[in-house]
Scaffold this motif. Structure first.
Motif, PDB file in Angstrom:
ATOM      1  N   VAL A 108       0.873  -1.167   0.000  1.00  0.00           N
ATOM      2  CA  VAL A 108       0.000   0.000   0.000  1.00  0.00           C
ATOM      3  C   VAL A 108       0.913   1.220   0.000  1.00  0.00           C
ATOM      4  O   VAL A 108       1.737   1.375   0.900  1.00  0.00           O
ATOM      5  CB  VAL A 108      -0.941   0.004   1.231  1.00  0.00           C
ATOM      6  CG1 VAL A 108      -1.748   1.288   1.294  1.00  0.00           C
ATOM      7  CG2 VAL A 108      -1.866  -1.206   1.188  1.00  0.00           C
ATOM      8  N   THR A 109       0.804   2.059  -1.028  1.00  0.00           N
ATOM      9  CA  THR A 109       1.672   3.227  -1.111  1.00  0.00           C
ATOM     10  C   THR A 109       1.318   4.235  -0.025  1.00  0.00           C
ATOM     11  O   THR A 109       0.239   4.175   0.576  1.00  0.00           O
ATOM     12  CB  THR A 109       1.555   3.918  -2.483  1.00  0.00           C
ATOM     13  OG1 THR A 109       0.229   4.457  -2.605  1.00  0.00           O
ATOM     14  CG2 THR A 109       1.869   2.961  -3.624  1.00  0.00           C
ATOM     15  N   LYS A 110       2.218   5.167   0.191  1.00  0.00           N
ATOM     16  CA  LYS A 110       1.980   6.203   1.191  1.00  0.00           C
ATOM     17  C   LYS A 110       0.727   7.015   0.848  1.00  0.00           C
ATOM     18  O   LYS A 110      -0.086   7.317   1.721  1.00  0.00           O
ATOM     19  CB  LYS A 110       3.196   7.120   1.304  1.00  0.00           C
ATOM     20  CG  LYS A 110       3.099   8.103   2.433  1.00  0.00           C
ATOM     21  CD  LYS A 110       4.397   8.885   2.609  1.00  0.00           C
ATOM     22  CE  LYS A 110       4.286   9.843   3.783  1.00  0.00           C
ATOM     23  NZ  LYS A 110       5.530  10.572   3.999  1.00  0.00           N
ATOM     24  N   ALA A 111       0.548   7.360  -0.437  1.00  0.00           N
ATOM     25  CA  ALA A 111      -0.630   8.120  -0.864  1.00  0.00           C
ATOM     26  C   ALA A 111      -1.915   7.355  -0.563  1.00  0.00           C
ATOM     27  O   ALA A 111      -2.898   7.929  -0.087  1.00  0.00           O
ATOM     28  CB  ALA A 111      -0.548   8.451  -2.351  1.00  0.00           C
ATOM     29  N   ALA A 112      -1.929   6.051  -0.823  1.00  0.00           N
ATOM     30  CA  ALA A 112      -3.114   5.240  -0.545  1.00  0.00           C
ATOM     31  C   ALA A 112      -3.350   5.148   0.957  1.00  0.00           C
ATOM     32  O   ALA A 112      -4.492   5.245   1.417  1.00  0.00           O
ATOM     33  CB  ALA A 112      -2.960   3.851  -1.147  1.00  0.00           C
ATOM     34  N   ALA A 113      -2.289   4.972   1.734  1.00  0.00           N
ATOM     35  CA  ALA A 113      -2.425   4.867   3.183  1.00  0.00           C
ATOM     36  C   ALA A 113      -3.006   6.150   3.772  1.00  0.00           C
ATOM     37  O   ALA A 113      -3.871   6.095   4.659  1.00  0.00           O
ATOM     38  CB  ALA A 113      -1.079   4.547   3.818  1.00  0.00           C
ATOM     39  N   ILE A 114      -2.552   7.295   3.296  1.00  0.00           N
ATOM     40  CA  ILE A 114      -3.080   8.574   3.774  1.00  0.00           C
ATOM     41  C   ILE A 114      -4.578   8.648   3.500  1.00  0.00           C
ATOM     42  O   ILE A 114      -5.369   9.023   4.368  1.00  0.00           O
ATOM     43  CB  ILE A 114      -2.325   9.756   3.126  1.00  0.00           C
ATOM     44  CG1 ILE A 114      -0.911   9.835   3.690  1.00  0.00           C
ATOM     45  CG2 ILE A 114      -3.073  11.069   3.315  1.00  0.00           C
ATOM     46  CD1 ILE A 114       0.016  10.788   2.934  1.00  0.00           C
ATOM     47  N   HIS A 115      -4.994   8.271   2.288  1.00  0.00           N
ATOM     48  CA  HIS A 115      -6.415   8.336   1.942  1.00  0.00           C
ATOM     49  C   HIS A 115      -7.235   7.332   2.755  1.00  0.00           C
ATOM     50  O   HIS A 115      -8.344   7.648   3.198  1.00  0.00           O
ATOM     51  CB  HIS A 115      -6.607   8.119   0.442  1.00  0.00           C
ATOM     52  CG  HIS A 115      -7.962   8.525  -0.018  1.00  0.00           C
ATOM     53  ND1 HIS A 115      -8.346   9.836  -0.143  1.00  0.00           N
ATOM     54  CD2 HIS A 115      -9.054   7.785  -0.324  1.00  0.00           C
ATOM     55  CE1 HIS A 115      -9.603   9.894  -0.530  1.00  0.00           C
ATOM     56  NE2 HIS A 115     -10.056   8.654  -0.651  1.00  0.00           N
ATOM     57  N   VAL A 116      -6.704   6.139   2.965  1.00  0.00           N
ATOM     58  CA  VAL A 116      -7.413   5.135   3.767  1.00  0.00           C
ATOM     59  C   VAL A 116      -7.590   5.639   5.195  1.00  0.00           C
ATOM     60  O   VAL A 116      -8.679   5.517   5.776  1.00  0.00           O
ATOM     61  CB  VAL A 116      -6.674   3.778   3.745  1.00  0.00           C
ATOM     62  CG1 VAL A 116      -7.229   2.832   4.807  1.00  0.00           C
ATOM     63  CG2 VAL A 116      -6.773   3.136   2.369  1.00  0.00           C
TER      64      VAL A 116
END
Length: 120
Positions: A7-15
């Motif tokens: 899970v990329t950092k961008a995806a983790a932030i959104h999650v």
């Protein structure tokens, strides 16, 4: 061994933002493979509060991620990202095991697992 799911950092932030908005903080993010779609398999993501005995637990960017041991082989090496564009944002899934996908972009199959196609 390759990370099952990245899970990329961008995806983790959104999650994490979604978890706060939906009052799901402290939950696990489940990444799954389900039957259906034009090509036979579809991806699923959602929040869960409990880990099953057959789940793999991954920790990335402050997220606890669950993948069932049954789905791990199909998802091995998969990257979940979040991209913004002029048309809005959304999650993208790049699975190196997918050998075919549907024009709708949500359905796929692998050499090891074809699933059960359904109408798109």
């Amino acid at each position: 061994m390759t990370q099952v799911v990245e899970v990329t950092k961008a995806a983790a932030i959104h999650v994490r933002e979604m978890m706060r908005h939906n009052e799901e903080e402290g939950s696990f993010l489940r990444v799954a493979v389900n039957g259906g779609g034009c090509s036979g398999l579809t991806y699923g993501m959602g929040f869960e509060t409990e880990k099953s005995p057959d789940d793999l637990l991954l920790e990335q960017h402050g997220l606890q991620i669950l993948v069932s041991s049954e789905d791990a082989g199909v998802l091995e090496g998969t990257q979940v990202d979040y991209k913004e564009s002029l048309m809005g944002g959304g999650f993208t899934i790049n699975n190196p095991n997918a050998i075919a996908s549907c024009g709708c972009g949500t359905s796929f199959r692998t050499a090891k697992k074809e699933g059960t196609p359904a109408d798109c």
